[in-house]
Design an enzyme around this catalytic site. Structure first.
Site, PDB file in Angstrom:
ATOM      1  N   GLU A   1      56.409  38.506  52.449  1.00 33.84           N
ATOM      2  CA  GLU A   1      56.376  37.045  52.313  1.00 33.84           C
ATOM      3  C   GLU A   1      55.517  36.605  51.122  1.00 33.84           C
ATOM      4  O   GLU A   1      54.713  35.684  51.215  1.00 33.84           O
ATOM      5  CB  GLU A   1      55.876  36.404  53.618  1.00 33.84           C
ATOM      6  CG  GLU A   1      56.792  36.685  54.801  1.00 33.84           C
ATOM      7  CD  GLU A   1      56.263  36.169  56.121  1.00 33.84           C
ATOM      8  OE1 GLU A   1      57.046  35.601  56.892  1.00 33.84           O
ATOM      9  OE2 GLU A   1      55.057  36.340  56.390  1.00 33.84           O
TER      10      GLU A   1
ATOM     11  N   GLU B   1      63.367  38.447  59.695  1.00 40.57           N
ATOM     12  CA  GLU B   1      62.548  38.086  60.852  1.00 40.57           C
ATOM     13  C   GLU B   1      63.217  36.942  61.593  1.00 40.57           C
ATOM     14  O   GLU B   1      63.061  35.777  61.227  1.00 40.57           O
ATOM     15  CB  GLU B   1      61.130  37.705  60.437  1.00 40.57           C
ATOM     16  CG  GLU B   1      60.316  38.854  59.869  1.00 40.57           C
ATOM     17  CD  GLU B   1      58.858  38.485  59.625  1.00 40.57           C
ATOM     18  OE1 GLU B   1      58.428  37.400  60.099  1.00 40.57           O
ATOM     19  OE2 GLU B   1      58.143  39.269  58.971  1.00 40.57           O
TER      20      GLU B   1
END
Length: 658
Positions: free
Chosen positions: A212, A285
């Site tokens: 991320e 995710e």
């Protein structure tokens, strides 16, 4: 009873046979041990053992993933080997297989594997190679997310705290000392996983770069550097990044696939497709629930919402990684934390996450919903005849009395070394642990303050320098609890004394794993004053509460429990004993009648508890117990109980849909 009789002629032959057998067993044991520890890990590159054709690996060109040129939908689940005992790896993976998954995903936590610079641990519960080989044996593919940063509601996002000994440290950038540390670590880690790549005959089909990063994005050269470094070290499988849509917009790296993270579909796949129109859609995710922090409710995602989103993912031709499929536990002091406009929030010990497999291994409604949907879109992939039990056997060991106690002050004798400094020094800067400093736990600061005879109290300044929570003492008696958000100066009554010992016990509640990284030093990071004068000459006791300390503490001089437990004048250690008369089974410790502290079972740190909730029980896996007597030590800050209760039922608190 029959007897075995040997003639003189047979004895040498029998002896030779035994010697040869023992030699063979020893040789094979050493080969297997060497293989699993990575000392001789080598899966031959070349033909696929199934179809005898050369493997070409996973590709992401066009709207569909292809493995060896054949279309593939990735159905993956996140499962972290470091959040459960090694003894449960197979159980959790088999349950994932029965649900229809073809892939698993795991992070690799740098701070566990290199707790001290240059000293590595890839054994026991941290045997990454064994975990990957087990997944391979069970016919899973593997998505590996080696970091260096992993987030994951894990202490410091998986980064080792010793990085912060550099006062100028800038993690997740091209800052040379950080890159040097990453390089050294990856030079050790990558030889473990290089031979486990799919094109070499192993199960790893893809690697993630950091995690991320677009949501942080401090250095545009960082991810390209990681890509080049991994490839130069022999990583030949597909590389990918994952992030929110906004994070993905920050940077495009040629040859690196973008995958998105979300809980609800909204426009995520549309936006992802617009970014990379000639690539498959994947949610790396798919958040199946959410994490919890102290003082808040237990977060869930309803089964209905979960099912609706999963249907949307598959109906749009997407691949998925359930985050989490099995959450597990933040054992020890390894919980993460986050900061927002209201302050610092430490995550709880349980990482149940409202996942498809519960923290204790139970199969949830969400699990069966996923299995139903997977079977609908991919008939024959799930195990409809599985004999896996939906509930994991657990037991309550009743209640056991708290038999002995020792005060915080008497427990200091078990600390191997104490430090004396002129001014307070934070955990990370202590010259202990082979230049690693102190990473976790508590730290105690003590100093004598000389007083004018007319003083009735002294004001303590500098509490804004305490990270994260502190207890202020005057002559070993609790005065008040302090934290860095306080705007007033606490006062210590002195009543004409000439001298008073000022002590501050500070808890590292967990370094944040999101956004804020470089200013994460714990303990006292600045001055402390008494009546506006800086206090000097401190004695510092690093209470790491590691297994070595707890075992030394256990041998200290304990006394019978006599004092009232309603309100403690000083933090205490308490001891209890539970006897397992048969093979130990999973259980829970019910800490609802205690205040705040930490529990150790046979020397191992089970994790933190806190009466403010939401979590009221601590999961105790059976493998941490043994047949016979088991020692339990509790460190309690505020309020104790005269008994320790066991239960077979989890209490994660009232729920809130996130």
């Amino acid at each position: 009873m029959p007897r075995i009789v040997f003639s003189r002629r047979t004895i040498p032959l029998f002896t030779i046979t035994i010697i040869v057998l023992l030699f063979w067993l020893t040789l094979n044991w050493h080969k297997q041990l060497s293989y699993l520890e990575g000392k001789a890990t080598k899966i031959k590159r070349g033909p696929n053992p199934v179809n005898k054709e050369k493997r070409s690996g996973l590709t992401a060109e066009g709207k569909t993933f292809k493995l060896d040129g054949k279309p593939m939908t990735i159905i993956s689940g996140a499962v972290h080997y470091f959040r459960m005992p090694r003894e449960y790896w197979r159980d959790r993976l088999l349950k994932m297989k029965a649900c229809g998954l073809n892939t698993i995903e795991t992070y690799v936590p740098w701070n566990l594997h290199e707790p001290i610079p240059g000293k590595y641990n890839f054994t026991g519960d941290l045997d990454l190679v064994h975990f990957i080989l087990l997944a391979h044996k069970l016919e899973f593919y593997v998505l590996l997310r080696p970091g260096p940063y992993i987030c994951s509601e894990w202490e410091f996002g998986g980064l080792p705290s010793w990085l912060l000994r550099d006062p100028k440290m800038k993690v997740r950038t091209m800052y040379p000392p950080y890159i040097a540390a990453v390089t050294k670590y990856f030079n050790y880690l990558l030889p473990f996983v290089k031979p486990l790549q799919y094109q070499y005959g192993g199960p790893i089909i893809a690697f993630q770069l950091d995690n991320e990063y677009g949501s942080y994005f401090k250095d545009p050269d960082y991810l390209p550097y990681l890509k080049e470094f991994l490839q130069n070290k022999g990583i030949i499988e597909l590389l990918f990044i994952s992030d929110s849509i906004e994070g993905l917009r920050q940077q495009t790296i040629p040859g690196v696939l973008k995958t998105v993270n979300f809980k609800r579909m909204e426009n995520h796949f549309t936006d992802l497709s617009n970014m990379q129109p000639d690539a498959p859609l994947m949610v790396m995710e798919f958040w199946t629930g959410w994490f919890d922090w102290w003082g808040e409710k237990h977060h869930i995602l309803t089964v209905q919402e979960f099912g609706e989103t999963l249907n949307e993912i598959f109906s749009q031709g997407g691949s998925v990684n359930f985050y989490m499929f099995f959450g597990g536990t933040n054992f020890g002091f390894m919980n993460g934390a986050y900061k927002d406009g209201t302050g610092f929030h430490a995550d709880i010990t349980s990482y149940d996450y409202d996942a498809l497999i519960a923290e204790n291994g139970d199969l949830t409604e969400k699990y069966f919903k996923a299995k139903q949907i997977i079977e609908h879109y991919f008939p024959g992939t799930t195990d409809q005849k599985s004999n896996i039990l939906p509930l994991t056997p657990r037991v309550s060991y009743g209640s056991v009395p708290i038999s002995q106690s020792i005060s915080l002050w008497n427990g200091l004798a078990a600390i191997p070394s104490r430090v004396e400094t002129e001014s307070p020094v934070c955990m990370e800067m202590l010259d202990i642990n082979s230049d690693a400093g102190q990473s976790y736990g508590y730290i105690l600061y003590e100093a004598d303050v000389q007083l004018p005879s007319y003083e009735k109290f002294i004001e303590i300044g500098g509490v804004q320098n305490i990270y994260d929570r502190g207890i202020l003492f005057g002559d070993n008696i609790i005065i008040t609890r302090v934290k860095n958000s306080m705007t007033t100066k606490p006062k210590i009554p002195v009543d004409g004394k000439e001298k008073i010992k000022v002590s501050i016990l500070v808890e590292n509640g967990g370094r944040t794993n999101w956004q804020d990284f470089d200013d994460q030093r714990k303990g006292i990071n600045g001055f402390i004053s008494a009546n506006n004068e800086a206090v000097k000459n401190w004695k510092i006791s690093p209470l790491e509460m590691d297994e070595k300390y707890i075992r030394a503490l256990s041998k200290s001089s304990w006394t019978s429990v006599e004092q009232s437990c309603d309100s403690l004048s000083s933090p205490m250690f308490y001891k209890a004993e539970v006897t397992c008369r048969a093979s130990p089974m999973d259980t829970y410790l019910d800490m609802s009648s205690w205040g705040k502290g930490v529990v150790f079972v046979n020397g191992r740190n089970l994790g933190r508890y806190w009466s403010i909730g939401p979590q009221q029980t601590l999961f105790l896996p059976g493998p941490w117990l043994h047949k016979g007597a088991n020692e339990i030590i509790i460190f309690e800050e505020a309020k104790c109980s005269k008994e320790l209760k066991f239960t077979a039922e989890v209490q994660l608190g009232p729920v809130i849909n996130h």
